[in-house]
Design an enzyme around this catalytic site. Sequence first.
Site, mmCIF file in Angstrom:
data_model
loop_
_atom_site.group_PDB
_atom_site.id
_atom_site.type_symbol
_atom_site.label_atom_id
_atom_site.label_comp_id
_atom_site.label_asym_id
_atom_site.label_seq_id
_atom_site.Cartn_x
_atom_site.Cartn_y
_atom_site.Cartn_z
ATOM 1 N N CYS A 270 0.652 -1.410 0.042
ATOM 2 C CA CYS A 270 -0.030 -0.048 -0.185
ATOM 3 C C CYS A 270 0.841 1.298 -0.150
ATOM 4 O O CYS A 270 0.851 1.883 -0.904
ATOM 5 C CB CYS A 270 -0.913 0.059 1.218
ATOM 6 S SG CYS A 270 -2.320 -1.132 1.172
HETATM 7 N N1 LIG Z 1 -2.914 -5.892 1.821
HETATM 8 C C1 LIG Z 1 -3.131 -4.928 2.579
HETATM 9 O O1 LIG Z 1 -2.871 -4.543 3.579
HETATM 10 C C2 LIG Z 1 -4.162 -3.820 1.974
HETATM 11 C C3 LIG Z 1 -4.631 -2.957 2.851
HETATM 12 C C4 LIG Z 1 -5.793 -2.240 2.044
HETATM 13 C C5 LIG Z 1 -6.060 -2.189 0.710
HETATM 14 N N2 LIG Z 1 -5.479 -3.136 0.069
HETATM 15 C C6 LIG Z 1 -5.479 -3.204 -1.469
HETATM 16 O O2 LIG Z 1 -6.563 -4.221 -1.706
HETATM 17 C C7 LIG Z 1 -6.288 -4.735 -2.947
HETATM 18 C C8 LIG Z 1 -6.015 -6.073 -2.955
HETATM 19 O O3 LIG Z 1 -4.718 -6.133 -2.147
HETATM 20 P P1 LIG Z 1 -4.344 -7.517 -1.416
HETATM 21 O O4 LIG Z 1 -3.185 -7.200 -0.663
HETATM 22 O O5 LIG Z 1 -5.477 -8.624 -0.986
HETATM 23 O O6 LIG Z 1 -3.625 -8.426 -2.612
HETATM 24 P P2 LIG Z 1 -3.149 -9.860 -2.768
HETATM 25 O O7 LIG Z 1 -2.339 -10.007 -3.970
HETATM 26 O O8 LIG Z 1 -2.990 -10.453 -1.560
HETATM 27 O O9 LIG Z 1 -4.639 -10.689 -3.404
HETATM 28 C C9 LIG Z 1 -5.364 -10.300 -4.577
HETATM 29 C C10 LIG Z 1 -5.778 -11.693 -4.911
HETATM 30 O O10 LIG Z 1 -6.521 -11.412 -6.216
HETATM 31 C C11 LIG Z 1 -6.304 -12.355 -7.179
HETATM 32 N N3 LIG Z 1 -6.508 -11.935 -8.423
HETATM 33 C C12 LIG Z 1 -5.896 -11.352 -9.300
HETATM 34 N N4 LIG Z 1 -6.617 -11.138 -10.440
HETATM 35 C C13 LIG Z 1 -7.676 -11.796 -10.548
HETATM 36 C C14 LIG Z 1 -8.923 -11.602 -11.232
HETATM 37 N N5 LIG Z 1 -8.881 -10.977 -12.432
HETATM 38 N N6 LIG Z 1 -9.905 -12.294 -10.762
HETATM 39 C C15 LIG Z 1 -10.052 -12.923 -9.578
HETATM 40 N N7 LIG Z 1 -8.845 -12.859 -8.714
HETATM 41 C C16 LIG Z 1 -7.766 -12.261 -9.091
HETATM 42 C C17 LIG Z 1 -4.911 -12.965 -6.788
HETATM 43 O O11 LIG Z 1 -4.568 -14.358 -7.536
HETATM 44 C C18 LIG Z 1 -4.789 -12.676 -5.307
HETATM 45 O O12 LIG Z 1 -5.204 -14.066 -4.794
HETATM 46 C C19 LIG Z 1 -5.104 -3.681 -3.489
HETATM 47 O O13 LIG Z 1 -5.888 -2.921 -4.241
HETATM 48 C C20 LIG Z 1 -4.708 -3.323 -2.275
HETATM 49 O O14 LIG Z 1 -3.965 -2.026 -2.339
HETATM 50 C C21 LIG Z 1 -4.294 -3.992 0.590
#
Ligand SMILES: NC(=O)c1ccc[n+]([C@@H]2O[C@H](COP(=O)([O-])OP(=O)(O)OC[C@H]3O[C@@H](n4cnc5c(N)ncnc54)[C@H](O)[C@@H]3O)[C@@H](O)[C@H]2O)c1
Length: 431
Positions: A270
Amino acid sequence: MTLEQKLDRRQARLAVIGLGYVGLPLAIEFARAGFTVYGIDVDGGKVAQLKKGRSYVGDVASADVARAVKEGRFIPTTDFAVLRKADTVNICVPTPLNKTKDPDVSYIVAAADEVARHLKKGQLVILESTTYPGTTDELILPRLTARGMTVGRDFFLAFSPERVDPGNAVYQTRNIPKVVGGVTARCTKMACLLYAQTLETVIPVSSTRVAEMVKLLENTFRSVNIGLANETALLCDRLGIDVWEVIDAAATKPFGFMPFYPGPGLGGHCIPIDPFYLSWKAKLSGFEARFIELAGQINGHMPEHVVRRVVQALNQRGRAVKGSRILVLGVSYKANIEDTRESPSLDLIELLEELGARVEYSDPHVPRLDFHGRKRRSVTLTAAALKRFECVVISTNHAEFDYREVLKNAPAIVDTRNALKGKKSPKITRL
Ligand SMILES: NC(=O)c1ccc[n+]([C@@H]2O[C@H](COP(=O)([O-])OP(=O)(O)OC[C@H]3O[C@@H](n4cnc5c(N)ncnc54)[C@H](O)[C@@H]3O)[C@@H](O)[C@H]2O)c1
Protein backbone atom coordinates in the site's frame (compact mmCIF):
# COMPACT_ATOMS: atom_id res chain seq x y z
CA MET A 1 -37.50 -10.87 -2.60
CA THR A 2 -35.70 -7.52 -3.00
CA LEU A 3 -31.96 -7.16 -2.40
CA GLU A 4 -32.70 -5.21 0.81
CA GLN A 5 -34.81 -8.07 2.15
CA LYS A 6 -32.25 -10.68 1.16
CA LEU A 7 -29.51 -8.70 2.92
CA ASP A 8 -31.60 -8.04 6.00
CA ARG A 9 -32.48 -11.72 6.31
CA ARG A 10 -28.92 -12.77 5.48
CA GLN A 11 -30.30 -14.82 2.62
CA ALA A 12 -28.34 -12.98 -0.08
CA ARG A 13 -25.58 -14.88 -1.84
CA LEU A 14 -22.36 -12.89 -1.89
CA ALA A 15 -19.30 -13.13 -4.12
CA VAL A 16 -15.78 -11.88 -3.40
CA ILE A 17 -13.35 -11.67 -6.32
CA GLY A 18 -9.65 -11.88 -5.31
CA LEU A 19 -8.93 -13.90 -2.17
CA GLY A 20 -5.76 -12.23 -0.89
CA TYR A 21 -4.97 -10.22 2.23
CA VAL A 22 -8.13 -8.16 1.69
CA GLY A 23 -10.62 -10.49 0.00
CA LEU A 24 -10.16 -13.57 2.17
CA PRO A 25 -10.80 -11.90 5.57
CA LEU A 26 -13.83 -10.12 4.06
CA ALA A 27 -15.26 -13.34 2.62
CA ILE A 28 -14.80 -15.17 5.93
CA GLU A 29 -16.38 -12.26 7.82
CA PHE A 30 -19.43 -12.38 5.50
CA ALA A 31 -19.65 -16.16 5.97
CA ARG A 32 -19.42 -15.73 9.74
CA ALA A 33 -22.41 -13.38 9.55
CA GLY A 34 -24.42 -16.24 8.04
CA PHE A 35 -24.25 -15.47 4.31
CA THR A 36 -23.32 -17.96 1.60
CA VAL A 37 -20.15 -16.58 0.00
CA TYR A 38 -18.55 -17.54 -3.31
CA GLY A 39 -14.84 -16.78 -3.20
CA ILE A 40 -13.41 -16.42 -6.69
CA ASP A 41 -9.68 -16.33 -7.45
CA VAL A 42 -7.71 -16.94 -10.66
CA ASP A 43 -5.02 -18.70 -8.61
CA GLY A 44 -6.03 -22.36 -8.61
CA GLY A 45 -3.41 -23.16 -5.95
CA LYS A 46 -5.00 -20.76 -3.46
CA VAL A 47 -8.49 -22.05 -4.21
CA ALA A 48 -7.32 -25.65 -3.69
CA GLN A 49 -5.82 -24.74 -0.29
CA LEU A 50 -9.00 -22.97 0.80
CA LYS A 51 -11.13 -25.92 -0.25
CA LYS A 52 -9.02 -28.03 2.09
CA GLY A 53 -9.71 -25.52 4.86
CA ARG A 54 -6.21 -24.01 4.83
CA SER A 55 -5.63 -20.29 5.18
CA TYR A 56 -2.55 -18.60 3.71
CA VAL A 57 -3.33 -15.19 5.28
CA GLY A 58 -1.96 -14.58 8.78
CA ASP A 59 -5.05 -12.81 10.11
CA VAL A 60 -7.42 -15.58 8.99
CA ALA A 61 -7.38 -18.82 11.01
CA SER A 62 -7.45 -22.08 9.04
CA ALA A 63 -10.09 -23.33 11.51
CA ASP A 64 -12.42 -20.50 10.43
CA VAL A 65 -11.90 -21.29 6.73
CA ALA A 66 -12.42 -25.02 7.35
CA ARG A 67 -15.61 -24.41 9.31
CA ALA A 68 -17.08 -22.05 6.69
CA VAL A 69 -16.21 -24.47 3.86
CA LYS A 70 -17.64 -27.46 5.74
CA GLU A 71 -20.89 -25.65 6.50
CA GLY A 72 -21.19 -24.65 2.83
CA ARG A 73 -21.08 -20.93 3.68
CA PHE A 74 -17.78 -20.33 1.89
CA ILE A 75 -17.38 -21.78 -1.60
CA PRO A 76 -13.91 -21.11 -3.09
CA THR A 77 -13.73 -21.46 -6.87
CA THR A 78 -11.91 -20.34 -10.01
CA ASP A 79 -15.16 -20.33 -11.98
CA PHE A 80 -16.63 -16.87 -12.58
CA ALA A 81 -19.95 -18.43 -13.67
CA VAL A 82 -20.96 -18.48 -9.97
CA LEU A 83 -21.44 -14.72 -10.33
CA ARG A 84 -24.79 -15.51 -11.97
CA LYS A 85 -25.96 -16.83 -8.59
CA ALA A 86 -24.58 -13.92 -6.56
CA ASP A 87 -26.60 -10.95 -5.31
CA THR A 88 -23.52 -8.89 -4.46
CA VAL A 89 -19.93 -8.83 -5.78
CA ASN A 90 -16.92 -7.34 -3.95
CA ILE A 91 -13.83 -6.87 -6.12
CA CYS A 92 -10.56 -7.14 -4.12
CA VAL A 93 -7.92 -7.66 -6.82
CA PRO A 94 -4.36 -6.21 -6.76
CA THR A 95 -3.53 -2.70 -7.94
CA PRO A 96 0.26 -2.62 -8.43
CA LEU A 97 2.39 -0.16 -10.37
CA ASN A 98 3.92 -1.05 -13.70
CA LYS A 99 7.61 -0.63 -14.52
CA THR A 100 7.23 3.10 -15.16
CA LYS A 101 5.49 3.56 -11.76
CA ASP A 102 2.12 4.13 -13.41
CA PRO A 103 -1.06 2.40 -12.13
CA ASP A 104 -1.57 -1.12 -13.44
CA VAL A 105 -5.34 -1.41 -13.48
CA SER A 106 -5.35 -4.56 -15.63
CA TYR A 107 -6.55 -6.72 -12.70
CA ILE A 108 -9.50 -4.40 -12.08
CA VAL A 109 -10.36 -4.38 -15.77
CA ALA A 110 -10.17 -8.19 -16.00
CA ALA A 111 -12.41 -8.59 -12.94
CA ALA A 112 -14.85 -5.93 -14.18
CA ASP A 113 -15.11 -7.70 -17.58
CA GLU A 114 -16.07 -10.93 -15.79
CA VAL A 115 -18.64 -9.10 -13.65
CA ALA A 116 -20.08 -7.42 -16.77
CA ARG A 117 -20.34 -10.78 -18.57
CA HIS A 118 -22.40 -12.22 -15.71
CA LEU A 119 -24.22 -9.09 -14.49
CA LYS A 120 -27.83 -9.69 -13.52
CA LYS A 121 -30.66 -7.41 -12.49
CA GLY A 122 -30.63 -6.25 -8.89
CA GLN A 123 -26.94 -7.07 -8.37
CA LEU A 124 -24.73 -4.88 -6.18
CA VAL A 125 -21.10 -4.49 -7.30
CA ILE A 126 -18.47 -2.90 -5.02
CA LEU A 127 -14.84 -2.19 -5.86
CA GLU A 128 -12.50 -2.37 -2.84
CA SER A 129 -9.08 -2.28 -4.51
CA THR A 130 -7.12 0.88 -3.79
CA THR A 131 -7.08 3.06 -6.90
CA TYR A 132 -7.15 6.61 -8.27
CA PRO A 133 -10.29 8.77 -8.03
CA GLY A 134 -12.50 8.12 -11.03
CA THR A 135 -11.74 4.41 -11.50
CA THR A 136 -15.21 3.16 -10.55
CA ASP A 137 -16.94 5.71 -12.79
CA GLU A 138 -14.51 5.51 -15.69
CA LEU A 139 -13.43 1.86 -15.82
CA ILE A 140 -16.20 -0.17 -14.21
CA LEU A 141 -19.44 1.72 -14.85
CA PRO A 142 -19.19 1.77 -18.69
CA ARG A 143 -18.52 -1.98 -18.74
CA LEU A 144 -21.59 -2.69 -16.62
CA THR A 145 -23.93 -0.38 -18.53
CA ALA A 146 -22.75 -1.59 -21.97
CA ARG A 147 -25.63 -4.05 -22.26
CA GLY A 148 -28.33 -1.52 -21.53
CA MET A 149 -28.79 -1.78 -17.75
CA THR A 150 -29.13 1.44 -15.76
CA VAL A 151 -27.09 2.03 -12.64
CA GLY A 152 -29.08 2.80 -9.49
CA ARG A 153 -32.13 1.06 -10.91
CA ASP A 154 -31.16 -2.24 -12.58
CA PHE A 155 -27.93 -2.73 -10.67
CA PHE A 156 -25.93 -0.91 -8.01
CA LEU A 157 -22.28 0.15 -8.06
CA ALA A 158 -20.10 1.56 -5.26
CA PHE A 159 -16.52 1.99 -4.12
CA SER A 160 -15.47 1.14 -0.58
CA PRO A 161 -11.79 1.34 0.32
CA GLU A 162 -10.29 -1.52 2.26
CA ARG A 163 -8.35 -0.40 5.34
CA VAL A 164 -7.20 -3.75 6.67
CA ASP A 165 -3.94 -3.62 8.64
CA PRO A 166 -2.35 -7.09 8.56
CA GLY A 167 -1.04 -8.19 11.95
CA ASN A 168 -3.09 -5.61 13.88
CA ALA A 169 -4.54 -7.46 16.86
CA VAL A 170 -6.99 -4.68 17.78
CA TYR A 171 -8.38 -3.45 14.45
CA GLN A 172 -9.53 -6.09 12.00
CA THR A 173 -12.04 -6.26 9.15
CA ARG A 174 -15.05 -6.20 11.49
CA ASN A 175 -14.20 -3.17 13.64
CA ILE A 176 -12.43 -0.91 11.13
CA PRO A 177 -14.98 1.74 10.04
CA LYS A 178 -15.92 1.27 6.37
CA VAL A 179 -16.25 4.27 4.05
CA VAL A 180 -18.77 3.75 1.24
CA GLY A 181 -19.51 5.91 -1.82
CA GLY A 182 -22.01 4.83 -4.48
CA VAL A 183 -22.56 6.04 -8.04
CA THR A 184 -26.10 7.04 -6.99
CA ALA A 185 -27.66 7.57 -3.55
CA ARG A 186 -29.41 4.20 -3.88
CA CYS A 187 -26.12 2.51 -4.69
CA THR A 188 -24.60 3.97 -1.50
CA LYS A 189 -27.60 2.81 0.51
CA MET A 190 -27.38 -0.76 -0.82
CA ALA A 191 -23.64 -1.02 -0.23
CA CYS A 192 -24.01 0.39 3.31
CA LEU A 193 -26.73 -2.17 3.99
CA LEU A 194 -24.45 -5.01 2.94
CA TYR A 195 -21.56 -3.92 5.17
CA ALA A 196 -23.87 -3.09 8.09
CA GLN A 197 -24.74 -6.81 8.29
CA THR A 198 -21.26 -7.66 9.48
CA LEU A 199 -19.10 -4.57 10.12
CA GLU A 200 -19.46 -2.37 13.20
CA THR A 201 -19.35 1.08 11.58
CA VAL A 202 -20.26 2.18 8.05
CA ILE A 203 -19.62 5.75 6.84
CA PRO A 204 -21.46 6.84 3.70
CA VAL A 205 -19.89 9.55 1.53
CA SER A 206 -21.35 11.42 -1.42
CA SER A 207 -19.62 9.70 -4.36
CA THR A 208 -17.29 6.95 -5.51
CA ARG A 209 -14.61 9.59 -6.17
CA VAL A 210 -14.71 10.82 -2.58
CA ALA A 211 -14.42 7.23 -1.29
CA GLU A 212 -11.48 6.55 -3.66
CA MET A 213 -9.75 9.76 -2.58
CA VAL A 214 -10.22 8.98 1.14
CA LYS A 215 -8.04 5.89 0.89
CA LEU A 216 -5.34 7.69 -1.08
CA LEU A 217 -5.28 10.58 1.38
CA GLU A 218 -4.85 8.10 4.26
CA ASN A 219 -1.94 6.34 2.60
CA THR A 220 -0.34 9.54 1.32
CA PHE A 221 -0.57 10.95 4.85
CA ARG A 222 1.44 7.99 6.09
CA SER A 223 3.97 8.13 3.27
CA VAL A 224 4.59 11.87 3.70
CA ASN A 225 4.89 11.66 7.48
CA ILE A 226 7.23 8.68 7.30
CA GLY A 227 9.22 10.70 4.74
CA LEU A 228 9.42 13.56 7.23
CA ALA A 229 10.57 11.17 9.97
CA ASN A 230 13.22 9.74 7.65
CA GLU A 231 14.46 13.17 6.60
CA THR A 232 14.55 14.21 10.25
CA ALA A 233 16.64 11.11 11.00
CA LEU A 234 19.15 12.05 8.30
CA LEU A 235 19.27 15.64 9.58
CA CYS A 236 19.64 14.59 13.23
CA ASP A 237 22.49 12.32 12.19
CA ARG A 238 24.33 15.33 10.73
CA LEU A 239 23.62 17.35 13.87
CA GLY A 240 24.62 14.55 16.22
CA ILE A 241 21.17 14.33 17.80
CA ASP A 242 19.32 11.11 18.67
CA VAL A 243 16.22 11.25 16.43
CA TRP A 244 14.38 8.58 18.43
CA GLU A 245 14.69 10.56 21.63
CA VAL A 246 13.45 13.65 19.79
CA ILE A 247 10.36 11.87 18.43
CA ASP A 248 9.52 10.25 21.77
CA ALA A 249 9.77 13.59 23.54
CA ALA A 250 7.72 15.37 20.86
CA ALA A 251 5.06 12.66 21.20
CA THR A 252 4.43 13.74 24.79
CA LYS A 253 2.57 16.74 23.38
CA PRO A 254 -1.08 15.80 23.96
CA PHE A 255 -2.36 17.54 20.81
CA GLY A 256 -1.15 18.50 17.34
CA PHE A 257 1.60 15.91 17.02
CA MET A 258 1.43 12.27 15.96
CA PRO A 259 4.62 10.22 16.06
CA PHE A 260 5.96 8.60 12.90
CA TYR A 261 9.28 6.80 12.96
CA PRO A 262 12.22 6.51 10.59
CA GLY A 263 13.20 3.13 9.20
CA PRO A 264 15.00 1.29 6.41
CA GLY A 265 12.36 2.34 3.85
CA LEU A 266 8.72 1.73 2.99
CA GLY A 267 7.24 -1.68 2.32
CA GLY A 268 4.01 -3.49 1.72
CA HIS A 269 1.42 -3.40 -0.98
CA CYS A 270 0.00 0.00 0.00
CA ILE A 271 2.16 2.86 1.30
CA PRO A 272 4.97 2.70 -1.30
CA ILE A 273 2.49 2.27 -4.16
CA ASP A 274 -0.84 3.96 -3.57
CA PRO A 275 0.34 7.60 -3.47
CA PHE A 276 1.62 7.12 -7.03
CA TYR A 277 -1.93 6.29 -8.15
CA LEU A 278 -2.83 9.75 -6.93
CA SER A 279 0.16 11.57 -8.43
CA TRP A 280 -0.48 9.84 -11.78
CA LYS A 281 -4.09 11.05 -11.77
CA ALA A 282 -2.92 14.51 -10.67
CA LYS A 283 -0.47 14.69 -13.61
CA LEU A 284 -3.30 13.88 -16.02
CA SER A 285 -5.05 16.99 -14.70
CA GLY A 286 -1.89 19.10 -15.07
CA PHE A 287 -1.25 19.11 -11.32
CA GLU A 288 2.08 18.25 -9.77
CA ALA A 289 1.67 16.41 -6.43
CA ARG A 290 5.01 17.54 -4.96
CA PHE A 291 4.68 16.15 -1.43
CA ILE A 292 3.99 12.68 -2.80
CA GLU A 293 6.98 12.68 -5.14
CA LEU A 294 9.32 14.08 -2.48
CA ALA A 295 8.24 11.55 0.17
CA GLY A 296 8.70 8.79 -2.41
CA GLN A 297 12.26 9.96 -3.09
CA ILE A 298 13.26 10.26 0.57
CA ASN A 299 11.69 6.95 1.58
CA GLY A 300 13.07 5.22 -1.51
CA HIS A 301 16.64 6.21 -0.61
CA MET A 302 16.56 4.85 2.94
CA PRO A 303 17.92 1.38 2.04
CA GLU A 304 21.02 3.10 0.60
CA HIS A 305 21.39 5.02 3.85
CA VAL A 306 21.28 1.75 5.80
CA VAL A 307 23.94 0.32 3.51
CA ARG A 308 26.14 3.34 4.37
CA ARG A 309 25.61 2.48 8.03
CA VAL A 310 26.69 -1.11 7.38
CA VAL A 311 29.80 0.18 5.58
CA GLN A 312 30.60 2.39 8.60
CA ALA A 313 30.00 -0.44 11.09
CA LEU A 314 32.31 -2.78 9.17
CA ASN A 315 34.85 -0.05 8.59
CA GLN A 316 35.17 0.51 12.34
CA ARG A 317 36.20 -3.13 12.58
CA GLY A 318 38.66 -2.79 9.72
CA ARG A 319 36.57 -4.78 7.28
CA ALA A 320 35.23 -4.23 3.78
CA VAL A 321 31.67 -5.04 2.74
CA LYS A 322 33.04 -7.26 0.00
CA GLY A 323 33.31 -10.79 1.34
CA SER A 324 31.74 -9.93 4.73
CA ARG A 325 28.96 -12.12 6.06
CA ILE A 326 25.90 -10.05 6.91
CA LEU A 327 22.71 -11.22 8.59
CA VAL A 328 19.50 -9.28 7.93
CA LEU A 329 17.00 -9.67 10.77
CA GLY A 330 13.45 -9.60 9.40
CA VAL A 331 12.48 -9.62 5.73
CA SER A 332 8.75 -8.96 5.95
CA TYR A 333 7.90 -5.31 5.41
CA LYS A 334 6.71 -4.79 8.98
CA ALA A 335 6.80 -6.55 12.31
CA ASN A 336 4.99 -9.80 13.09
CA ILE A 337 3.58 -10.59 9.64
CA GLU A 338 4.75 -12.78 6.75
CA ASP A 339 4.25 -10.37 3.82
CA THR A 340 7.53 -9.50 2.04
CA ARG A 341 6.04 -7.42 -0.78
CA GLU A 342 8.09 -4.27 -1.47
CA SER A 343 9.99 -4.93 1.76
CA PRO A 344 13.00 -2.62 2.21
CA SER A 345 14.88 -5.64 3.61
CA LEU A 346 14.89 -7.03 0.08
CA ASP A 347 16.45 -3.81 -1.24
CA LEU A 348 19.06 -4.09 1.51
CA ILE A 349 19.94 -7.66 0.59
CA GLU A 350 20.22 -6.73 -3.07
CA LEU A 351 22.37 -3.62 -2.45
CA LEU A 352 24.70 -5.46 -0.06
CA GLU A 353 25.10 -8.41 -2.42
CA GLU A 354 25.89 -6.01 -5.26
CA LEU A 355 28.76 -4.76 -3.08
CA GLY A 356 30.01 -8.32 -2.70
CA ALA A 357 28.65 -9.12 0.78
CA ARG A 358 27.47 -12.66 1.61
CA VAL A 359 24.00 -11.97 2.93
CA GLU A 360 21.69 -14.30 4.84
CA TYR A 361 18.47 -13.54 6.70
CA SER A 362 16.56 -14.62 9.76
CA ASP A 363 12.77 -14.30 9.91
CA PRO A 364 10.48 -16.58 11.90
CA HIS A 365 7.55 -15.53 9.67
CA VAL A 366 9.35 -16.21 6.38
CA PRO A 367 11.03 -19.63 6.54
CA ARG A 368 11.97 -19.57 2.84
CA LEU A 369 12.73 -16.76 0.42
CA ASP A 370 13.34 -17.04 -3.30
CA PHE A 371 15.07 -13.74 -4.05
CA HIS A 372 17.90 -12.13 -6.05
CA GLY A 373 18.67 -15.37 -7.88
CA ARG A 374 18.85 -17.59 -4.79
CA LYS A 375 16.54 -19.87 -2.85
CA ARG A 376 17.23 -18.99 0.79
CA ARG A 377 16.26 -20.37 4.17
CA SER A 378 15.83 -18.40 7.36
CA VAL A 379 18.80 -18.73 9.74
CA THR A 380 17.83 -19.79 13.27
CA LEU A 381 19.07 -17.19 15.74
CA THR A 382 21.45 -19.11 17.97
CA ALA A 383 24.63 -17.83 19.60
CA ALA A 384 26.73 -19.94 17.21
CA ALA A 385 24.84 -18.68 14.16
CA LEU A 386 25.20 -15.04 15.23
CA LYS A 387 28.94 -15.41 15.66
CA ARG A 388 29.27 -16.49 12.01
CA PHE A 389 28.44 -12.97 10.80
CA GLU A 390 30.52 -9.82 10.75
CA CYS A 391 27.44 -7.60 10.97
CA VAL A 392 23.76 -8.03 11.89
CA VAL A 393 21.22 -5.55 10.49
CA ILE A 394 17.93 -5.20 12.38
CA SER A 395 15.54 -4.38 9.56
CA THR A 396 12.16 -5.61 10.87
CA ASN A 397 11.41 -5.60 14.58
CA HIS A 398 9.69 -9.00 15.07
CA ALA A 399 8.53 -9.83 18.60
CA GLU A 400 10.30 -13.21 18.40
CA PHE A 401 13.80 -11.79 18.11
CA ASP A 402 15.91 -12.27 21.22
CA TYR A 403 17.99 -9.11 21.14
CA ARG A 404 19.94 -10.07 24.25
CA GLU A 405 21.44 -12.94 22.24
CA VAL A 406 22.08 -10.60 19.30
CA LEU A 407 23.79 -8.04 21.53
CA LYS A 408 25.88 -10.69 23.24
CA ASN A 409 27.06 -12.55 20.14
CA ALA A 410 26.95 -10.32 17.06
CA PRO A 411 30.26 -8.51 16.43
CA ALA A 412 28.50 -5.42 14.97
CA ILE A 413 24.85 -4.37 14.79
CA VAL A 414 23.08 -1.84 12.60
CA ASP A 415 19.76 -1.03 14.27
CA THR A 416 17.32 0.63 11.87
CA ARG A 417 14.27 0.26 14.15
CA ASN A 418 15.49 1.42 17.54
CA ALA A 419 14.97 -2.18 18.66
CA LEU A 420 17.91 -1.82 21.07
CA LYS A 421 16.46 1.32 22.61
CA GLY A 422 18.41 2.44 25.65
CA LYS A 423 21.17 -0.14 25.14
CA LYS A 424 24.67 1.31 25.06
CA SER A 425 27.39 -0.61 23.24
CA PRO A 426 30.13 0.31 20.76
CA LYS A 427 28.82 -2.58 18.67
CA ILE A 428 25.61 -0.68 17.86
CA THR A 429 25.28 1.68 14.90
CA ARG A 430 21.87 3.34 14.82
CA LEU A 431 19.97 4.58 11.77
N1 LIG B 1 -2.77 -5.97 1.88
C1 LIG B 1 -3.19 -4.90 2.52
O1 LIG B 1 -2.80 -4.68 3.67
C2 LIG B 1 -4.19 -3.94 1.90
C3 LIG B 1 -4.81 -2.99 2.72
C4 LIG B 1 -5.72 -2.12 2.19
C5 LIG B 1 -5.99 -2.17 0.82
N2 LIG B 1 -5.36 -3.07 0.01
C6 LIG B 1 -5.72 -3.07 -1.41
O2 LIG B 1 -6.59 -4.17 -1.67
C7 LIG B 1 -6.34 -4.70 -2.98
C8 LIG B 1 -5.99 -6.17 -2.87
O3 LIG B 1 -4.78 -6.30 -2.13
P1 LIG B 1 -4.32 -7.65 -1.47
O4 LIG B 1 -3.22 -7.30 -0.53
O5 LIG B 1 -5.49 -8.41 -0.95
O6 LIG B 1 -3.71 -8.39 -2.74
P2 LIG B 1 -3.31 -9.93 -2.87
O7 LIG B 1 -2.32 -10.01 -3.96
O8 LIG B 1 -3.02 -10.50 -1.53
O9 LIG B 1 -4.66 -10.62 -3.35
C9 LIG B 1 -5.27 -10.38 -4.58
C10 LIG B 1 -5.84 -11.70 -5.08
O10 LIG B 1 -6.53 -11.43 -6.30
C11 LIG B 1 -6.32 -12.51 -7.17
N3 LIG B 1 -6.61 -12.03 -8.52
C12 LIG B 1 -5.84 -11.31 -9.36
N4 LIG B 1 -6.51 -11.05 -10.50
C13 LIG B 1 -7.73 -11.61 -10.37
C14 LIG B 1 -8.87 -11.67 -11.19
N5 LIG B 1 -8.91 -11.04 -12.39
N6 LIG B 1 -9.93 -12.35 -10.77
C15 LIG B 1 -9.92 -12.99 -9.56
N7 LIG B 1 -8.87 -12.94 -8.73
C16 LIG B 1 -7.79 -12.26 -9.12
C17 LIG B 1 -4.89 -12.93 -6.91
O11 LIG B 1 -4.66 -14.26 -7.34
C18 LIG B 1 -4.80 -12.75 -5.40
O12 LIG B 1 -5.13 -13.94 -4.71
C19 LIG B 1 -5.23 -3.84 -3.57
O13 LIG B 1 -5.81 -2.81 -4.32
C20 LIG B 1 -4.55 -3.27 -2.34
O14 LIG B 1 -3.90 -2.04 -2.62
C21 LIG B 1 -4.47 -3.98 0.53
